[in-house]
Design a protein around this motif. Structure first.
Motif, PDB file in Angstrom:
ATOM      1  N   GLY A   1     -10.053  25.790  15.332  1.00 17.48           N
ATOM      2  CA  GLY A   1      -9.448  25.375  15.619  1.00 17.48           C
ATOM      3  C   GLY A   1      -8.337  24.463  15.950  1.00 17.48           C
ATOM      4  O   GLY A   1      -7.480  24.782  16.928  1.00 17.48           O
ATOM      5  N   ASP A   2      -9.121  23.149  15.393  1.00 18.10           N
ATOM      6  CA  ASP A   2      -7.978  21.709  15.440  1.00 18.10           C
ATOM      7  C   ASP A   2      -7.086  22.223  15.371  1.00 18.10           C
ATOM      8  O   ASP A   2      -5.717  21.806  15.600  1.00 18.10           O
TER       9      ASP A   2
ATOM     10  N   ILE B   1      -7.644  15.532  30.577  1.00 18.25           N
ATOM     11  CA  ILE B   1      -6.886  15.071  30.699  1.00 18.25           C
ATOM     12  C   ILE B   1      -6.062  14.506  31.324  1.00 18.25           C
ATOM     13  O   ILE B   1      -5.794  13.065  31.817  1.00 18.25           O
TER      14      ILE B   1
ATOM     15  N   ARG C   1       8.226  12.157  30.139  1.00 15.21           N
ATOM     16  CA  ARG C   1       8.648  12.893  28.862  1.00 15.21           C
ATOM     17  C   ARG C   1       7.059  13.307  28.511  1.00 15.21           C
ATOM     18  O   ARG C   1       7.238  14.324  28.330  1.00 15.21           O
ATOM     19  N   LEU C   2       6.231  12.829  29.275  1.00 13.10           N
ATOM     20  CA  LEU C   2       4.804  13.327  28.527  1.00 13.10           C
ATOM     21  C   LEU C   2       4.888  15.090  29.976  1.00 13.10           C
ATOM     22  O   LEU C   2       4.246  15.474  29.469  1.00 13.10           O
TER      23      LEU C   2
ATOM     24  N   GLY D   1      -8.934  19.257  19.227  1.00  8.87           N
ATOM     25  CA  GLY D   1      -7.362  19.175  18.438  1.00  8.87           C
ATOM     26  C   GLY D   1      -6.421  18.977  19.773  1.00  8.87           C
ATOM     27  O   GLY D   1      -5.807  18.661  19.882  1.00  8.87           O
ATOM     28  N   THR D   2      -6.573  19.928  20.826  1.00 12.80           N
ATOM     29  CA  THR D   2      -5.907  19.403  21.803  1.00 12.80           C
ATOM     30  C   THR D   2      -6.188  17.565  22.557  1.00 12.80           C
ATOM     31  O   THR D   2      -4.961  17.496  22.907  1.00 12.80           O
ATOM     32  N   ALA D   3      -7.330  17.491  22.215  1.00 14.94           N
ATOM     33  CA  ALA D   3      -7.386  16.275  23.380  1.00 14.94           C
ATOM     34  C   ALA D   3      -6.506  14.970  22.168  1.00 14.94           C
ATOM     35  O   ALA D   3      -6.093  14.033  22.367  1.00 14.94           O
ATOM     36  N   ARG D   4      -5.860  15.480  20.728  1.00 13.14           N
ATOM     37  CA  ARG D   4      -5.327  14.792  20.355  1.00 13.14           C
ATOM     38  C   ARG D   4      -4.309  14.352  19.527  1.00 13.14           C
ATOM     39  O   ARG D   4      -3.699  14.092  19.493  1.00 13.14           O
ATOM     40  N   GLN D   5      -3.856  15.851  19.715  1.00 11.49           N
ATOM     41  CA  GLN D   5      -2.284  16.051  20.204  1.00 11.49           C
ATOM     42  C   GLN D   5      -1.231  15.529  21.274  1.00 11.49           C
ATOM     43  O   GLN D   5      -1.377  14.598  21.554  1.00 11.49           O
ATOM     44  N   ILE D   6      -2.930  15.531  22.699  1.00 12.03           N
ATOM     45  CA  ILE D   6      -2.584  14.259  24.088  1.00 12.03           C
ATOM     46  C   ILE D   6      -1.687  13.538  23.607  1.00 12.03           C
ATOM     47  O   ILE D   6      -1.300  12.338  23.786  1.00 12.03           O
TER      48      ILE D   6
ATOM     49  N   ARG E   1       8.497   4.831  23.148  1.00 14.82           N
ATOM     50  CA  ARG E   1       9.463   4.809  22.905  1.00 14.82           C
ATOM     51  C   ARG E   1      10.969   4.284  23.696  1.00 14.82           C
ATOM     52  O   ARG E   1      11.517   3.912  23.006  1.00 14.82           O
TER      53      ARG E   1
ATOM     54  N   THR F   1      -8.779  21.586  28.664  1.00 19.68           N
ATOM     55  CA  THR F   1      -8.454  20.311  28.205  1.00 19.68           C
ATOM     56  C   THR F   1      -7.615  19.293  28.352  1.00 19.68           C
ATOM     57  O   THR F   1      -7.340  18.092  29.138  1.00 19.68           O
TER      58      THR F   1
ATOM     59  N   MET G   1     -11.969   9.468  26.373  1.00 24.23           N
ATOM     60  CA  MET G   1     -11.923  10.385  25.890  1.00 24.23           C
ATOM     61  C   MET G   1     -12.818  10.499  24.195  1.00 24.23           C
ATOM     62  O   MET G   1     -12.469  10.662  22.937  1.00 24.23           O
TER      63      MET G   1
ATOM     64  N   ALA H   1       5.518   8.896  23.610  1.00 26.19           N
ATOM     65  CA  ALA H   1       5.711   8.311  24.162  1.00 26.19           C
ATOM     66  C   ALA H   1       5.894   7.416  25.248  1.00 26.19           C
ATOM     67  O   ALA H   1       6.619   5.983  25.423  1.00 26.19           O
ATOM     68  N   MET H   2       5.317   5.918  25.101  1.00 20.81           N
ATOM     69  CA  MET H   2       4.843   5.107  25.530  1.00 20.81           C
ATOM     70  C   MET H   2       4.885   3.250  24.741  1.00 20.81           C
ATOM     71  O   MET H   2       5.120   2.848  24.769  1.00 20.81           O
TER      72      MET H   2
ATOM     73  N   ALA I   1       8.370   7.605  30.599  1.00 21.18           N
ATOM     74  CA  ALA I   1       7.819   8.086  29.831  1.00 21.18           C
ATOM     75  C   ALA I   1       6.609   8.892  30.279  1.00 21.18           C
ATOM     76  O   ALA I   1       5.928  10.426  29.083  1.00 21.18           O
TER      77      ALA I   1
ATOM     78  N   TYR J   1      -7.616  12.717  34.176  1.00 22.25           N
ATOM     79  CA  TYR J   1      -8.116  11.239  33.416  1.00 22.25           C
ATOM     80  C   TYR J   1      -7.404  10.485  33.563  1.00 22.25           C
ATOM     81  O   TYR J   1      -7.443   8.981  34.081  1.00 22.25           O
TER      82      TYR J   1
ATOM     83  N   GLU K   1      -1.204  12.187  20.945  1.00 23.76           N
ATOM     84  CA  GLU K   1      -0.141  11.475  20.064  1.00 23.76           C
ATOM     85  C   GLU K   1       0.576  11.705  20.684  1.00 23.76           C
ATOM     86  O   GLU K   1       2.032  10.609  20.710  1.00 23.76           O
ATOM     87  N   TYR K   2       0.945  12.295  21.763  1.00 27.50           N
ATOM     88  CA  TYR K   2       2.101  12.452  22.055  1.00 27.50           C
ATOM     89  C   TYR K   2       2.377  11.259  23.503  1.00 27.50           C
ATOM     90  O   TYR K   2       3.263  10.832  23.631  1.00 27.50           O
ATOM     91  N   LEU K   3       0.986  11.000  24.361  1.00 24.81           N
ATOM     92  CA  LEU K   3       1.153   9.345  24.787  1.00 24.81           C
ATOM     93  C   LEU K   3       1.395   7.951  24.067  1.00 24.81           C
ATOM     94  O   LEU K   3       2.254   7.549  24.518  1.00 24.81           O
TER      95      LEU K   3
ATOM     96  N   ILE L   1       1.596  19.769  17.838  1.00 23.43           N
ATOM     97  CA  ILE L   1       2.485  17.968  16.992  1.00 23.43           C
ATOM     98  C   ILE L   1       3.845  18.454  16.268  1.00 23.43           C
ATOM     99  O   ILE L   1       4.502  17.581  16.511  1.00 23.43           O
TER     100      ILE L   1
END
Lengths: 350, 350
Positions: free
Chosen positions: B216-217, B248, B275-276, A243-248, A258, B244, A280, A255-256, B272, B251, A250-252, B135
């Motif tokens: 969890g997710d 990331i 912001r992240l 979930g955290t990986a998907r969330q980040i 915007r 996590t 990932m 941000a990219m 960007a 990475y 999504e943020y990325l 999110i």
């Protein structure tokens, strides 16, 4: 030759994904042979389109396909003896296949695997092991959801199973093993976890290095090769990390896209982002491995695409090739030869 | 006026960070007043450099400072009645302060808070609540490590405590509440969790919407406003998510510095990335809130910098301002007025 039995009907997409995946594996691993189990009307037409796969496969028709939403008890009632899932597992039990792969539902696959294969001697419960990408490479985390709760002896068993898998898969002679815990303060920690720590330290097995306790953030750091925990916490850790990986991600993405400058930057750094995406990519580490049974079963993610399912098949292939079961047996024998004989029940109640 | 008691000695950096943080809060919240507890020789010189803070503060000398590595029992033995941590908590108990903030060690702070403040009527155990960026915004997750394990009644209590906090902090009239679990299959789930689900559904409280189980997710997705679990799993989920996120970020850093093109792209997309970074900045959500006690205590991360500690102080400020304790009491009364009287022990053993 490595003989792999396949439940072609498992997963969200069934034979349309599972069979083309096998062709990829066949091309990359010329010594792989496939025993494919599935419904004639659904799987056969796909197989007929893939002659290079058909050449290295045997197909067996099975009337029943376990559904992704079947409860384990339903699946056993309706699918035992005759479903493609059961038949694929049974091929391992009968010695016709070396390993079984299914993208079918986890609860049903575990229930059938336990019923059909049974646990190894000295092992009370099987565990599901996940391969976890870390900053340093990859680690193994188990149990990620086979059963809720574990006593000290079961945690020790998981450590032995996980260390054997790390040895087989990563080719590490003495993998480091940590017990997942919540800190080092005196009030903290479950009794079973503390007791398992004492038992692992005393056993001083040559086949692993017991590191001590680790915390949740140690998993991603790659502090140890094998992280041991009971199935509730393990499953929550795994899902939370996903979930955290998907969330980040999504943020990325947000941000990219915007600003114009960010979009220009994205174009320049496209290759870098591609590399990050690959890092990932869950497909690379797709596959939960059922450990502790008299045979190897790999569960692929139900939503896996061709490359994802192929990764799960190749994971099974590698573990057969590197002698996972023999390595597990050897460590279990070492442990039990060394362990002082305790009165019945004393260990798990200690 | 909101009166905030501060353990100036807590955290990795002590008064050099905690006191300048308070100045930031004082500038942003003109109605905040501070009761500062710490060692004269260490804290006073810093305070003397900050006259604008001194104007809105009272300083009390305390000989003893609890160390970051003191065990809870040591901290109680050496620091009760006289340490800066104890005195800051006691100010809340005596009604001199509305909320207490410390960056000191979690085990010691919880042990002293329980001993000094005691739990609210109808609450058996306190919980530590974390604010989790998602999110969709922010959610509350509890318990992230106050105690190991929880029975059904304690999980229901955590749901009530968490919903009151979400109501106070996010200004949501009926926050959605989920119980953290490992899936929906029949063999899955802890008995306590299932029983807590039944109890929450039956209680049908007007102050929350019970959503059901979450996995969890779902935490990072923001599926519910409040995620309830016992302290072992909650702590592992929190630490795993932190790990996590760091992994990331690592990475991403590596990918962005690997080639010239990536570095050029990075320059264009600098804003960007900034912001992240802000999105992923733990300082914004710094602070574990101790719920279920007769007073509010906020634990700041020990490594927090000035802005991080200020965020924890402002979190405490907001919860006083929005009447957290009264809201909690009201929901507890509602729940207990409605609950059928059960024979002693029947509920927690059900």
């Amino acid at each position: 030759m490595i003989r792999i039995s396949i439940d072609a009907m498992g997963g969200d997409h069934g034979p349309e994904v599972t069979l083309p995946s096998l062709l990829r594996v066949a091309e990359r691993r010329p010594d792989a042979r496939f025993l494919i189990f599935g419904r004639e009307d659904e799987a056969r037409p796909v197989l007929d389109r893939l002659p290079a796969l058909a050449d290295v496969s045997d197909f067996t028709h099975c009337e029943v396909a376990v559904r992704m939403d079947d409860k384990p008890s339903q699946a056993l009632r309706n699918g035992r003896w005759k479903s493609s899932m059961w038949k694929a597992i049974e091929a391992v039990k009968d010695g016709e296949a070396d390993v079984c792969i299914s993208a079918g539902n986890t609860g049903a696959l575990m229930a059938m695997s336990k019923f059909c294969l049974r646990t190894m001697a000295d092992i009370e419960r099987p565990a599901i092991a996940a391969i976890w990408p870390t900053i340093r490479g990859e680690s193994i985390v188990l149990d990620v959801g086979a059963t809720i709760g574990a006593d000290a002896q079961q945690l020790v068993d998981f450590a032995i199973l996980g260390a054997a898998m790390a040895n087989a898969l990563f080719d590490i002679e003495r993998p480091t093993v940590g017990l997942l815990n919540v800190g080092v303060e005196e009030i903290k920690g479950q009794e079973e976890v503390k007791e398992a720590g004492r038992m692992l330290r005393e056993a001083a097995l040559e086949t692993m290095q017991y590191h001590g306790f680790v915390e949740g953030d140690d998993i991603g750091k790659g502090t140890v090769d094998v992280v041991v925990t009971e199935g509730f916490s393990g499953n929550i850790a795994l899902k939370t990390a996903e979930g955290t990986a998907r969330q980040i991600a999504e943020y990325l993405r947000a941000a990219m896209s915007r600003t114009l400058m960010a979009r220009i930057g994205y174009i320049f750094a496209r290759d870098a982002f591609q590399r990050l995406r690959e890092k990932m990519d869950v497909r690379r580490t797709n596959g939960g491995v059922f450990l502790g049974l008299k045979g190897i079963v790999v569960k692929s993610h139900g939503a896996a695409d061709e490359e994802g399912f192929a990764a799960a098949v190749e994971l099974g292939y590698e573990m057969v090739k590197s002698g996972l079961l023999d390595k597990t047996r050897a460590t279990l024998d070492l442990y039990h030869a060394r362990r002082p004989v305790a009165p019945a029940g004393a260990v798990s109640n200690a």
